[in-house]
Design a protein around this motif. Structure first.
Motif, short mmCIF file in Angstrom:
data_model
loop_
_atom_site.label_atom_id
_atom_site.label_comp_id
_atom_site.label_asym_id
_atom_site.label_seq_id
_atom_site.Cartn_x
_atom_site.Cartn_y
_atom_site.Cartn_z
N ALA A 183 0.84 -1.20 0.00
CA ALA A 183 0.00 0.00 0.00
C ALA A 183 0.87 1.25 0.00
CB ALA A 183 -0.93 -0.01 1.22
N ALA A 184 0.21 2.39 -0.28
CA ALA A 184 0.83 3.71 -0.20
C ALA A 184 -0.26 4.69 0.18
CB ALA A 184 1.48 4.10 -1.52
N ILE A 185 0.13 5.78 0.85
CA ILE A 185 -0.84 6.80 1.26
C ILE A 185 -0.45 8.13 0.63
CG2 ILE A 185 0.39 7.32 3.42
CD1 ILE A 185 -2.44 7.76 4.68
N GLY A 186 -1.47 8.84 0.16
CA GLY A 186 -1.23 10.12 -0.49
C GLY A 186 -1.33 11.28 0.47
N ASN A 187 -1.00 12.46 -0.02
CA ASN A 187 -1.05 13.66 0.82
C ASN A 187 -2.46 13.95 1.34
OD1 ASN A 187 1.67 14.02 0.34
ND2 ASN A 187 1.36 15.47 -1.34
N ASP A 188 -3.48 13.55 0.56
CA ASP A 188 -4.86 13.81 0.97
C ASP A 188 -5.47 12.67 1.78
OD1 ASP A 188 -5.05 11.90 -0.98
OD2 ASP A 188 -6.63 12.90 -2.14
#
Length: 817
Positions: A706-711
Motif C-alpha cells: 500500500a501507499a498513502i497520499g497527501n490527501d
C-alpha cells in the motif's frame, strides 16, 4: 295492408337458396379469427379446422386468420412456454369476426415431496431420456426417473441410495472442524443437490436443479435431498476454518428428506442446510452441459526413432451431444495426424457406454478409431503435446493430451530455467549463457544465432563443435547501444547443424542506463532517499570497530557516486527532509547513531533505546514503535535526531514490533501504521501529532502492499492482486483488475511520486510501472531482477537490481522519473 308481390321466378330462387339448392351465392367467407396471447410475448400455437392445419408455429403477440366461412369450427391450442402454465385448448364456431385469447399464467411452483421429484424443466431443452439423482461427486444409479421431450420429469427416490459418498452429519474429532450447537443424533447422511439429465442412450446432456420459488429463507437457495440413516434434530454451525463452514437448522427423519440448500462459494465456502418451510414450492431449472470432445490416446508415448509414423487407438468421448464433422491437428510443429477429418456419430448412434469420464456413473457418446501420427521435426527429446479438435467452422471443441518421444540424433540448448529471461542495459554488453547438449549421438558443427532482436541490440552468431553424446558451455554476447529504447520482448535462439535444428525462446529486456553499486546485494533497510540523491549501504569495509567490521555508505546521483563514508554497525538508513541521512545501528546494538551530511561528514547522536523500523516526517523527525522508559509498554514515539527530543505520541492503542509497517505520504505530513496486532490501522497527522484509527479494516495485511497520499487516499493491492483505492471517506473501489490486463500481473505498490501529483509507482515482476491515476495510463520500464525500489524526494524512483555481472552476482542502481 299492402303486400309486396315478387315475380314467380324470383320467389322460386329465394326458396331454392334458402334450401341450399340452385346456383345462388353461398355463405359469406370473409370472417376473421384473431389469436391473442396474454402473459407471454410469444408461444407455439396450433390452429386447426377439422383435419386441416391452418397454423402450427410461433405466434408473437397476435395472429389473425381471414376468409373463414360462417360456421367453420376452429380448434386453437397453445403449447408449453417454460415457467408458465399451459392454457386450456379452445374450440369456437366462426359466425362473425372474433378473438380467441390464450392466457399464460406464470407457474407458482409445485409442492415439494421428500421422496419424489417431478415437474416441467425450464431454462433448457432436453431430448427424451432419463435423469439420475446426483451431486458434485457422482450419482445414485438406483434413483432413476423419466425425462420426456416436453421436459416432464418424474423420479421416485430409492432407499437407500446406491452411492458410497456418505458422511456423518457432524464432523469427527480428528477432522479439524468444530461444531457449535445442539444435535440429538449424528447419523450417516447422503446429500444430493441436483439431477443429471441423459439421452435415452446415456449421453450426459446437462443438470437440473430444484429452485425454491416460495418459502426460501436464503436468496437463491435450492432444494436438496438428504437420505439419513436415523432421525436427528440439529441446530448450529460446523466451522472448518479456512476450508469453510456449514450452518444447520434441520429436523431430519430416517430416510429421505427435502431441505433448503444454499452454497456461498466465496473463500471460505459457507453452506446452509435448513428444514423447508411448510409452504415452500419449487420449480425445475435446467442447464445444458458445454459440448466438448475428449480424446483418450492412452498412456504410452509416441516414440519416433528410425520410424516415421506411430499408430495408436483413440477414443473420442462426446459430451453434451456434440456430433458432426471435426478436424484434427496438434500443437507441436512437425507432428501431424491422420486422418485429419472425422465424422462423430449423431446422438445415440454410438454403442458401448461404460464409465462416465466426469464421474457421473455413465459414459458419454464415444467413437473408437485408429490415429496415425507422423513427426518430421528435428528436435529430439520428450515433450507433451495436445491433439486439437475443431468443428467444421474452425472453432475448438476439445482435444486430448499425449507425450512425444523423439529419439533421433539432435541438439538441445539448455538455459537452466523453464522461463528464461535476460537483461542488458543501455551502453552495456551482456551475454546469454547455457549448455549445448548432444542427443542420441549427434556430432558436428553447431551455429547459434539470435533472432528478433530489438532496434539498437546486436548479437553475432556463435559456432561451436559438439562431440557425440557430450555437452559444452556456450556464451552468446549481446551489445546494447546507449540510444536503444528500453523494452522487453521475446527473442529466439536458433540452433542449427547438419541434419538437426532446434530453438529456444527467452524474454530479452533492454533496461535503462544504470550504475554499479557493488559485487553483492543491498539490505532491505540499506536504501534511503534525500534531496541530493540516494544513500546506499554498499558493503563491508576492511576496518573494524569494537571487533565488528565497519560498513560503507555511498551517496549516488544520476552522475554516479557523489560521496562515500565508512561507519560502524549500520542496520537502517532514514533520509531526512534537511538532506541528511540517519544511520541507525541494530535495535540492540547500542545508542550511537550517525547523522550523515550530503558530503559524507557525520555527527554522532544518541538514539532512544529500542528504535527499530522508523520513518521520517516533513520536519525531519523519526516515528517508530518503542518502549516507554517508565513501564516498558510499547508506544508510538517520535524522535528528533538533531535536538534529541523524544516524545511519546500514543500509548492508548496496542502496538507491536513484529509484522508492522509505517507508510508515509510524499509530503511527510501523514503516516499510516499497519500491524497484525492492531484491529484498525492508525493514521497520524505529523504536523499536529493527532493519532486516530483509520475507521475501517484493510483486510489481508501483511499480504498486500500500500501507499498513502497527501490527501489521505490509500492505494493498495488485494488478495487477488487487483489495485484498489480507498478514498478519505472510506469508500473502496477497484482501479485496475488483474483479469483485464494481458499476461501475469503481480503488482507491488511502491509509493506516490513526490514531484508529480497523481502519479503512482508500482512494481510488476522485473518492471517499474509509472501509473497516472487520473487516466490510468501505465508506462512500463524493464529494469531487471528488482531487489529494492523506493520513491525519491525529488520525484521518480530508485531501483536496486540484483543481476549477473560476467561471472558473479552484483547490484545496480537505476533512477527513473
Amino acid at each position: 295492408m299492402k303486400t309486396l308481390r315478387l315475380p314467380a321466378f324470383v320467389a322460386l330462387s329465394a326458396v331454392l337458396a334458402a334450401c341450399g339448392g340452385g346456383n345462388g351465392p353461398g355463405p359469406a367467407a370473409d370472417y376473421a379469427l384473431t389469436v391473442k396471447l396474454v402473459g407471454v410475448s410469444a408461444a407455439p400455437v396450433s390452429v386447426k379446422t377439422g383435419n386441416t392445419v391452418l397454423w402450427n408455429d410461433t405466434v408473437t403477440g397476435t395472429k389473425t386468420f381471414t376468409q373463414l366461412a360462417a360456421g367453420t369450427v376452429v380448434t386453437v391450442k397453445g403449447a408449453a412456454v417454460p415457467g408458465f402454465d399451459v392454457p386450456a385448448e379452445q374450440t369456437v364456431t366462426v359466425n362473425a369476426d372474433q378473438t380467441v385469447t390464450l392466457i399464460y399464467t406464470a407457474q407458482r411452483g409445485a409442492a415439494i415431496s421428500p421422496a419424489k421429484i417431478s415437474g416441467t424443466v425450464t431454462g433448457a431443452t432436453f431430448p427424451a431420456g432419463y435423469v439420475l439423482l446426483g451431486n458434485a461427486d457422482g450419482v445414485s444409479a438406483n434413483s432413476r426417473g423419466t425425462l420426456s421431450a416436453s421436459g416432464e420429469v418424474d423420479l421416485k427416490l430409492a432407499a437407500p441410495p446406491s452411492t458410497g459418498s456418505s458422511s456423518t452429519l457432524l464432523p469427527p474429532s480428528f477432522s479439524g472442524c468444530t461444531f457449535t450447537g445442539t444435535s440429538t443424533a449424528n447419523p450417516d447422511i447422503f446429500r444430493f443437490s441436483r439431477l443429471y439429465a441423459y439421452s435415452a442412450q446415456g449421453d450426459p446432456l446437462g443438470e437440473i436443479q430444484e429452485e425454491l420459488v416460495a418459502g426460501a429463507t436464503v436468496p437463491g437457495s435450492t432444494v436438496a435431498r438428504i437420505y439419513s440413516t436415523a432421525a436427528s434434530q440439529t441446530s448450529g454451525t460446523v466451522d472448518c476454518g479456512n476450508s469453510g463452514s456449514v450452518v444447520y437448522d434441520l429436523d431430519l427423519k430416517a430416510g429421505w428428506n427435502a431441505v433448503e440448500y444454499s452454497a456461498k462459494t466465496d473463500v471460505p465456502t459457507r453452506l446452509t442446510l435448513k428444514s423447508l418451510d411448510p409452504a415452500a414450492a419449487s420449480q425445475l431449472k435446467g442447464r445444458l452441459f458445454e459440448s466438448f470432445v475428449n480424446v483418450a490416446l492412452g498412456t504410452a508415448p509416441l516414440t519416433f526413432a528410425a520410424n516415421e509414423t506411430v499408430s495408436v487407438a483413440a477414443r473420442f468421448q462426446q459430451v453434451g451431444g456434440v456430433s458432426g464433422t471435426v478436424t484434427l491437428s496438434t500443437d507441436v510443429p512437425g507432428l501431424t495426424v491422420e486422418p485429419t477429418r472425422l465424422t462423430l456419430p449423431t446422438l445415440g448412434a454410438a454403442q458401448g457406454q461404460s464409465a462416465f469420464l466426469q464421474g457421473l456413473g455413465l459414459a458419454p457418446q464415444q467413437l473408437d478409431t485408429q490415429l496415425t501420427f507422423r513427426y518430421t521435426g528435428t528436435v529430439p527429446g520428450t515433450l507433451p503435446f495436445r491433439l486439437l479438435v475443431n468443428d467444421s467452422a474452425g472453432r475448438p471443441v476439445g482435444g486430448g493430451y499425449g507425450t512425444l518421444s523423439v529419439q533421433r540424433p539432435g541438439i538441445k540448448l539448455d538455459l537452466g530455467t523453464s522461463v528464461p529471461e535476460e537483461f542488458v542495459c543501455q551502453g552495456e554488453t551482456g551475454a546469454i549463457r547455457g549448455q549445448l547438449v548432444s542427443l542420441f549421438g549427434y556430432a558436428g558443427s553447431v551455429t547459434l544465432s539470435l533472432k528478433g532482436l530489438p532496434a539498437g541490440v546486436s548479437a553475432a552468431p556463435v559456432q561451436v563443435t559438439l562431440g557425440a553424446n557430450t555437452s559444452t558451455e556456450i556464451t552468446l554476447p549481446i551489445t546494447v547501444a546507449k540510444g536503444a529504447s528500453p523494452t522487453q520482448r521475446d527473442v529466439t535462439i536458433e540452433v542449427s547443424g547438419p541434419g538437426a535444428t532446434s530453438s529456444v525462446s527467452l524474454a530479452l529486456g533492454v533496461c535503462p542506463q544504470r550504475t554499479l553499486i557493488n559485487n553483492g546485494g543491498v539490505s532491505e533497510r540499506g536504501l534511503a532517499s534525500v534531496s541530493s540523491g540516494v544513500w546506499i549501504l554498499t558493503g563491508i569495509a576492511e576496518t573494524q570497530t569494537n571487533n565488528s567490521y565497519d560498513q560503507v555508505l555511498k551517496r549516488f546521483t544520476s552522475s554516479g557516486v557523489a560521496a562515500t563514508v565508512t561507519l560502524p554497525e549500520v542496520d537502517q538508513l532514514v533520509g531526512l527532509s534537511s538532506g541528511d541521512v540517519v544511520a541507525l545501528p541494530y535495535a540492540n546494538g547500542g545508542t550511537q547513531a550517525k547523522l550523515v551530511r550530503p558530503d559524507g561528514t557525520f555527527t554522532t547522536v544518541v538514539k532512544p533505546e529500542g528504535v527499530g523500523q522508523a520513518v521520517s516526517d516533513a520536519d525531519g523527525r523519526l516515528w517508530y514503535v518503542g518502549r516507554d522508559a517508565a513501564d516498558q509498554r510499547l508506544v508510538l514515539a517520535r524522535w528528533n535526531p538533531v535536538t534529541g527530543e523524544v516524545a511519546v505520541m500514543d500509548r492508548t492503542r496496542v502496538y507491536s514490533l513484529d509484522n508492522t509497517e509505517f507508510l508515509v505520504s510524499p509530503d511527510g505530513k501523514t503516516l499510516l501504521y499497519l500491524a497484525l496486532s492492531t484491529d484498525l490501522p492508525v493514521v497520524v497527522d505529523t504536523v499536529t501529532g493527532a493519532v486516530r484509527d483509520l475507521g475501517t479494516r484493510l483486510d489481508g495485511y501483511p499480504f498486500f502492499t500500500a501507499a498513502i497520499g497527501n490527501d489521505g487516499t490509500i492505494w493498495l493491492t488485494d488478495i487477488n492482486n487487483n489495485l484498489n483505492r480507498r478514498d478519505p471517506d472510506g469508500r473502496v473501489s477497484t482501479v485496475i483488475s488483474r483479469a483485464t490486463l494481458p499476461g501475469p500481473q503481480n503488482f507491488i505498490v511502491i509509493g506516490l511520486d513526490a514531484a508529480t501529483p497523481g502519479v503512482l509507482w508500482l512494481q510488476n515482476g522485473s518492471k517499474a510501472i509509472r501509473l497516472e491515476t487520473s487516466s490510468l495510463k501505465m508506462t512500463s520500464t524493464p529494469v531487471g531482477r528488482i531487489s529494492r525500489m523506493i520513491t525519491t524526494r525529488n520525484g521518480g524512483v530508485a531501483v536496486v537490481t540484483y543481476d549477473g555481472c560476467a561471472t558473479q552476482a552484483c547490484s545496480h542502481l537505476t533512477l527513473l522519473n
